[in-house]
Design an enzyme around this catalytic site. Structure first.
Site, PDB file in Angstrom:
ATOM      1  CG  ASP A  16       2.580  -8.148   0.486  1.00 15.68           C
ATOM      2  OD1 ASP A  16       2.460  -7.678   1.645  1.00 15.68           O
ATOM      3  OD2 ASP A  16       3.670  -8.147  -0.129  1.00 15.68           O
ATOM      4  CG  ASP A  21       1.704  -8.294   4.843  1.00 15.97           C
ATOM      5  OD1 ASP A  21       1.349  -7.293   4.221  1.00 15.97           O
ATOM      6  OD2 ASP A  21       2.814  -8.839   4.677  1.00 15.97           O
ATOM      7  CG  ASN A  43       5.657 -10.292   1.387  1.00 17.43           C
ATOM      8  OD1 ASN A  43       6.703  -9.696   1.149  1.00 17.43           O
ATOM      9  ND2 ASN A  43       4.855  -9.964   2.391  1.00 17.43           N
ATOM     10  CB  THR A 126       0.947  -3.754   4.949  1.00 14.68           C
ATOM     11  OG1 THR A 126       0.035  -4.821   4.649  1.00 14.68           O
ATOM     12  CG2 THR A 126       0.344  -2.840   5.996  1.00 14.68           C
ATOM     13  CG  PHE A 166       9.522  -6.332  -1.242  1.00 19.38           C
ATOM     14  CD1 PHE A 166      10.097  -7.060  -2.276  1.00 19.38           C
ATOM     15  CD2 PHE A 166       8.164  -6.502  -0.994  1.00 19.38           C
ATOM     16  CE1 PHE A 166       9.353  -7.944  -3.040  1.00 19.38           C
ATOM     17  CE2 PHE A 166       7.405  -7.381  -1.756  1.00 19.38           C
ATOM     18  CZ  PHE A 166       7.998  -8.107  -2.779  1.00 19.38           C
ATOM     19  CG  ASN A 167       5.696  -3.310   0.774  1.00 23.28           C
ATOM     20  OD1 ASN A 167       5.770  -4.495   0.433  1.00 23.28           O
ATOM     21  ND2 ASN A 167       5.313  -2.930   1.988  1.00 23.28           N
ATOM     22  CG  HIS A 241       8.942  -4.460   7.723  1.00 22.90           C
ATOM     23  ND1 HIS A 241      10.074  -3.687   7.710  1.00 22.90           N
ATOM     24  CD2 HIS A 241       9.349  -5.727   7.426  1.00 22.90           C
ATOM     25  CE1 HIS A 241      11.126  -4.432   7.411  1.00 22.90           C
ATOM     26  NE2 HIS A 241      10.712  -5.674   7.234  1.00 22.90           N
ATOM     27  CG  ASP A 242       3.567  -5.232   6.531  1.00 22.22           C
ATOM     28  OD1 ASP A 242       4.267  -4.311   6.070  1.00 22.22           O
ATOM     29  OD2 ASP A 242       3.405  -6.321   5.955  1.00 22.22           O
TER      30      ASP A 242
HETATM   31  C1  BDR Z   1       7.852  -5.120   3.443  1.00 23.88           C
HETATM   32  O1  BDR Z   1       8.079  -6.144   2.478  1.00 23.88           O
HETATM   33  C2  BDR Z   1       7.549  -7.372   2.938  1.00 23.88           C
HETATM   34  O2  BDR Z   1       8.564  -8.309   2.997  1.00 23.88           O
HETATM   35  C3  BDR Z   1       6.939  -7.133   4.292  1.00 23.88           C
HETATM   36  O3  BDR Z   1       5.688  -7.792   4.400  1.00 23.88           O
HETATM   37  C4  BDR Z   1       6.798  -5.636   4.405  1.00 23.88           C
HETATM   38  O4  BDR Z   1       5.533  -5.199   3.968  1.00 23.88           O
HETATM   39  C5  BDR Z   1       9.163  -4.755   4.108  1.00 23.88           C
HETATM   40  O5  BDR Z   1      10.084  -4.310   3.162  1.00 23.88           O
HETATM   41 CA    CA Z   2       3.724  -6.737   3.523  1.00 23.86          CA
END
Ligand code: BDR
Ligand code: CA
Length: 314
Positions: A16, A21, A43, A126, A166-167, A241-242
């Site tokens: 996303d 990403d 996102n 991701t 979040f994801n 993160h991703d």
């Molecule tokens: C995740 O949420 C998004 O903001 C980032 O792309 C990552 O995948 C981190 O919590």
């Molecule tokens: Ca992401």
């Protein structure tokens, strides 16, 4: 590996984009056989995440198809993360227009067909896990066909809520389906990704590379880091993160892992989307189902990112 040899690791990156990403796409393009990029609402709305994925594909000069997927979670309403990524999902850089539309709006069909056509595909989500859950539900044979799923999500603490990352918070029902699918599962949660930050000197390593890709990515990382600094008390750069979910496969030696039983909380008033990681030392705990990444050699992992960007900057 010679440029004519195919990469041995076939993956589908389900994303996303999203600043981090975008970095995941670069590392995947460099170090895997990237069979395709599928997009999901997360996102930003689906049209924005798909547009961003196509722009990244163009900047890298890839042949990999981009297929758009779910425009909302399975049950929850769509909720985006403009407060981190901006309304476009990739604010902060002067991005080119996408060269062409997505190959299709059937990411789920693409995932199913591709996993049936290729041996040993790794799915690397991701973003919210909606597309992956829909594919597993529509094609239960996938669970035994794929090599595994390497997820960015979860952790022993949250970012969207105190408990949830979040994801997984965005689509807890999908996350529950994926975490209980029964095959190999790797989780790169906040415990590890918050140790992998775009510190100013690391962004400068990217900015010093030639060409438009490096300029775009360093501007994106600046924006991403600024939103992190403005929202946190104690953070010097954005948590990237991703790419950890990609490097979990391509550079596993850079991480430390613990094999745990992990389940997703779907109903908690304050805990929906939480990864419940069983860390008890008891013999009666349920069998482990997930390699939980807990630490990373951040300098070495950043070198992987920089080398990947440099590779496409020649
Ligand atoms: C995740 O949420 C998004 O903001 C980032 O792309 C990552 O995948 C981190 O919590
Ligand atoms: Ca992401």
């Amino acid at each position: 590996m010679s440029p004519t040899q195919p990469h041995p690791l076939p993956i589908i990156l389900d994303c996303d984009p999203g600043h981090d990403d975008a970095i995941a796409i670069v590392v995947a393009a460099r170090h895997t056989n990237l069979l395709g990029i599928t997009t999901v609402a997360g996102n930003a709305p689906l049209d924005a995440t798909t547009r961003n994925a196509i722009i990244m594909r163009d900047l890298l000069g890839l042949d990999a198809p981009v297929h758009a997927g779910a425009n909302r979670p399975l049950v929850q309403p769509a909720r985006h993360a403009g407060y981190v990524h901006g309304v476009s999902g990739m604010d902060g850089a002067d991005l080119p227009e996408p060269s062409r539309p997505a190959e299709s709006h059937d990411a789920v069909g693409f995932i199913i067909e591709t996993c049936r056509a290729h041996e040993g595909v790794w799915l690397v989500p991701t973003g919210p896990l909606t597309n992956i859950a829909l594919a597993l539900r529509a094609a239960p044979d996938l669970a035994a066909r794929i090599a595994g799923i390497s997820v960015m999500g979860g952790g022993t603490f949250g970012n969207r809520t105190a408990a949830a990352e979040f994801n997984l918070w965005a689509d807890p029902e999908a996350a529950d389906m994926v975490f209980s699918y029964g095959g190999p599962l790797i989780m790169s949660g906040l415990d590890v990704t918050h140790r992998f930050q775009a510190l100013p000197d690391r962004i400068e390593m990217v900015r010093s590379l030639p060409g438009r890709l490096a300029a775009v990515l360093s501007d994106l990382l600046d924006f991403f880091s600024e939103t992190y600094r403005s929202r946190h008390h104690h953070i010097t750069g954005a948590a990237v993160h991703d790419p950890c979910a990609v490097m979990a496969l391509t550079h596993p030696h850079l991480f430390r892992r613990e094999f745990r039983h992990v389940e997703i909380e779907t109903h908690g008033l304050r805990t929906a989307g939480m990864t419940v990681i069983d860390q008890r030392d008891l013999k009666e705990v349920p069998d482990a189902n997930c390699d939980v990444q807990v630490d990373v050699d951040a300098d070495a992992a950043w070198d992987v990112v920089v080398e990947a960007i440099a590779h496409f900057s020649r």
